[in-house]
Write a protein that holds these residues in place. Structure first.
Motif, mmCIF file in Angstrom:
data_model
loop_
_atom_site.group_PDB
_atom_site.id
_atom_site.type_symbol
_atom_site.label_atom_id
_atom_site.label_comp_id
_atom_site.label_asym_id
_atom_site.label_seq_id
_atom_site.Cartn_x
_atom_site.Cartn_y
_atom_site.Cartn_z
ATOM 1 N N ALA A 25 14.536 0.760 -9.798
ATOM 2 C CA ALA A 25 13.654 1.383 -8.811
ATOM 3 C C ALA A 25 12.783 0.331 -8.128
ATOM 4 O O ALA A 25 12.593 0.369 -6.907
ATOM 5 C CB ALA A 25 12.784 2.445 -9.482
ATOM 6 N N LEU A 26 12.258 -0.611 -8.906
ATOM 7 C CA LEU A 26 11.449 -1.683 -8.318
ATOM 8 C C LEU A 26 12.283 -2.555 -7.388
ATOM 9 O O LEU A 26 11.814 -2.993 -6.335
ATOM 10 C CB LEU A 26 10.818 -2.530 -9.412
ATOM 11 C CG LEU A 26 9.719 -1.858 -10.222
ATOM 12 C CD1 LEU A 26 9.303 -2.742 -11.389
ATOM 13 C CD2 LEU A 26 8.535 -1.528 -9.344
ATOM 14 N N GLY A 48 1.502 0.360 7.055
ATOM 15 C CA GLY A 48 1.336 1.579 6.259
ATOM 16 C C GLY A 48 2.519 1.828 5.341
ATOM 17 O O GLY A 48 2.357 2.232 4.187
ATOM 18 N N GLY A 49 3.718 1.575 5.836
ATOM 19 C CA GLY A 49 4.915 1.755 5.011
ATOM 20 C C GLY A 49 4.959 0.795 3.839
ATOM 21 O O GLY A 49 5.323 1.175 2.721
ATOM 22 N N ILE A 50 4.575 -0.445 4.084
ATOM 23 C CA ILE A 50 4.560 -1.431 2.999
ATOM 24 C C ILE A 50 3.512 -1.061 1.955
ATOM 25 O O ILE A 50 3.750 -1.189 0.749
ATOM 26 C CB ILE A 50 4.341 -2.842 3.563
ATOM 27 C CG1 ILE A 50 5.603 -3.285 4.304
ATOM 28 C CG2 ILE A 50 3.991 -3.829 2.465
ATOM 29 C CD1 ILE A 50 5.478 -4.599 5.010
ATOM 30 N N LEU A 51 2.363 -0.559 2.402
ATOM 31 C CA LEU A 51 1.351 -0.116 1.445
ATOM 32 C C LEU A 51 1.826 1.077 0.630
ATOM 33 O O LEU A 51 1.579 1.157 -0.578
ATOM 34 C CB LEU A 51 0.050 0.228 2.167
ATOM 35 C CG LEU A 51 -0.891 -0.932 2.410
ATOM 36 C CD1 LEU A 51 -2.057 -0.504 3.282
ATOM 37 C CD2 LEU A 51 -1.385 -1.504 1.111
ATOM 38 N N LEU A 52 2.518 2.014 1.257
ATOM 39 C CA LEU A 52 3.060 3.158 0.515
ATOM 40 C C LEU A 52 4.114 2.721 -0.503
ATOM 41 O O LEU A 52 4.149 3.225 -1.630
ATOM 42 C CB LEU A 52 3.655 4.183 1.479
ATOM 43 C CG LEU A 52 2.662 5.067 2.207
ATOM 44 C CD1 LEU A 52 3.388 5.954 3.215
ATOM 45 C CD2 LEU A 52 1.883 5.907 1.232
ATOM 46 N N LEU A 53 4.962 1.798 -0.104
ATOM 47 C CA LEU A 53 5.971 1.301 -1.044
ATOM 48 C C LEU A 53 5.325 0.518 -2.185
ATOM 49 O O LEU A 53 5.770 0.596 -3.335
ATOM 50 C CB LEU A 53 6.999 0.446 -0.300
ATOM 51 C CG LEU A 53 7.930 1.221 0.639
ATOM 52 C CD1 LEU A 53 8.730 0.258 1.497
ATOM 53 C CD2 LEU A 53 8.839 2.136 -0.134
ATOM 54 N N ALA A 54 4.261 -0.218 -1.880
ATOM 55 C CA ALA A 54 3.542 -0.937 -2.937
ATOM 56 C C ALA A 54 2.886 0.046 -3.905
ATOM 57 O O ALA A 54 2.869 -0.185 -5.124
ATOM 58 C CB ALA A 54 2.499 -1.860 -2.327
ATOM 59 N N LEU A 55 2.379 1.147 -3.380
ATOM 60 C CA LEU A 55 1.790 2.177 -4.240
ATOM 61 C C LEU A 55 2.862 2.811 -5.126
ATOM 62 O O LEU A 55 2.627 3.064 -6.311
ATOM 63 C CB LEU A 55 1.099 3.238 -3.385
ATOM 64 C CG LEU A 55 0.352 4.346 -4.110
ATOM 65 C CD1 LEU A 55 -0.784 3.762 -4.943
ATOM 66 C CD2 LEU A 55 -0.196 5.356 -3.123
ATOM 67 N N ALA A 56 4.038 3.034 -4.575
ATOM 68 C CA ALA A 56 5.136 3.588 -5.377
ATOM 69 C C ALA A 56 5.564 2.598 -6.469
ATOM 70 O O ALA A 56 5.833 2.998 -7.616
ATOM 71 C CB ALA A 56 6.321 3.931 -4.471
ATOM 72 N N LYS A 57 5.600 1.316 -6.131
ATOM 73 C CA LYS A 57 5.955 0.309 -7.139
ATOM 74 C C LYS A 57 4.894 0.232 -8.230
ATOM 75 O O LYS A 57 5.230 0.109 -9.418
ATOM 76 C CB LYS A 57 6.147 -1.063 -6.491
ATOM 77 C CG LYS A 57 7.395 -1.140 -5.640
ATOM 78 C CD LYS A 57 7.816 -2.526 -5.264
ATOM 79 C CE LYS A 57 6.815 -3.323 -4.520
ATOM 80 N NZ LYS A 57 7.353 -4.598 -4.003
ATOM 81 N N ALA A 58 3.636 0.324 -7.853
ATOM 82 C CA ALA A 58 2.569 0.310 -8.857
ATOM 83 C C ALA A 58 2.675 1.506 -9.787
ATOM 84 O O ALA A 58 2.467 1.392 -11.001
ATOM 85 C CB ALA A 58 1.208 0.294 -8.164
#
Length: 95
Positions: A25-26, A48-58
Motif C-alpha cells: 500500500a505504501l 492538496g493531492g500529495i498532502l492527502l496521499l501523505a495522510l493516507a500513508k501516515a
C-alpha cells in the motif's frame, strides 16, 4: 488406522501478512504521489493531492507498523491530529 488431524488441511494456508500488504500500500501510494506530480494540473490541486496521499500513508504506518489497528481510539486520535496538521500546512501553502 491412523486418525487424520483436521489441522493438516489448514497447514497449506498462510495467515495474511499485514506488513506485506502495508508495504504494498505504501508503495502504491508513493507511486500515486509521483504520478500526480507528472500530471498537468494546477499546483494547488497537486499540493492538496500529495498532502492527502501523505495522510493516507501516515495512517497505514500508524495502523500496521505501529499496531494501532488494534486500538481504534488511538488511531482515530492520531488521524485527527495529522488531518488538522495537514489542513494547516495546506492553508499555509495556499497563502
Amino acid at each position: 488406522m491412523p486418525l487424520t488431524s483436521s489441522f493438516s488441511k489448514y497447514s497449506r494456508r498462510r495467515p495474511p501478512d499485514f506488513l506485506t500488504f502495508a508495504w504494498l500500500a505504501l508503495l502504491a501510494l508513493s507511486f500515486a504521489s509521483a504520478l500526480l506530480t507528472r500530471l498537468a494540473l494546477p499546483p494547488q490541486i497537486v499540493g492538496g493531492g500529495i498532502l492527502l496521499l501523505a495522510l493516507a500513508k501516515a495512517r497505514v504506518i500508524l495502523a500496521r507498523y505501529l499496531d494501532l489497528a488494534d486500538s481504534p481510539a488511538w488511531l482515530r486520535g492520531f488521524t485527527i491530529v495529522l488531518a488538522g496538521f495537514s489542513i494547516l500546512v495546506f492553508a499555509l501553502y495556499l497563502v
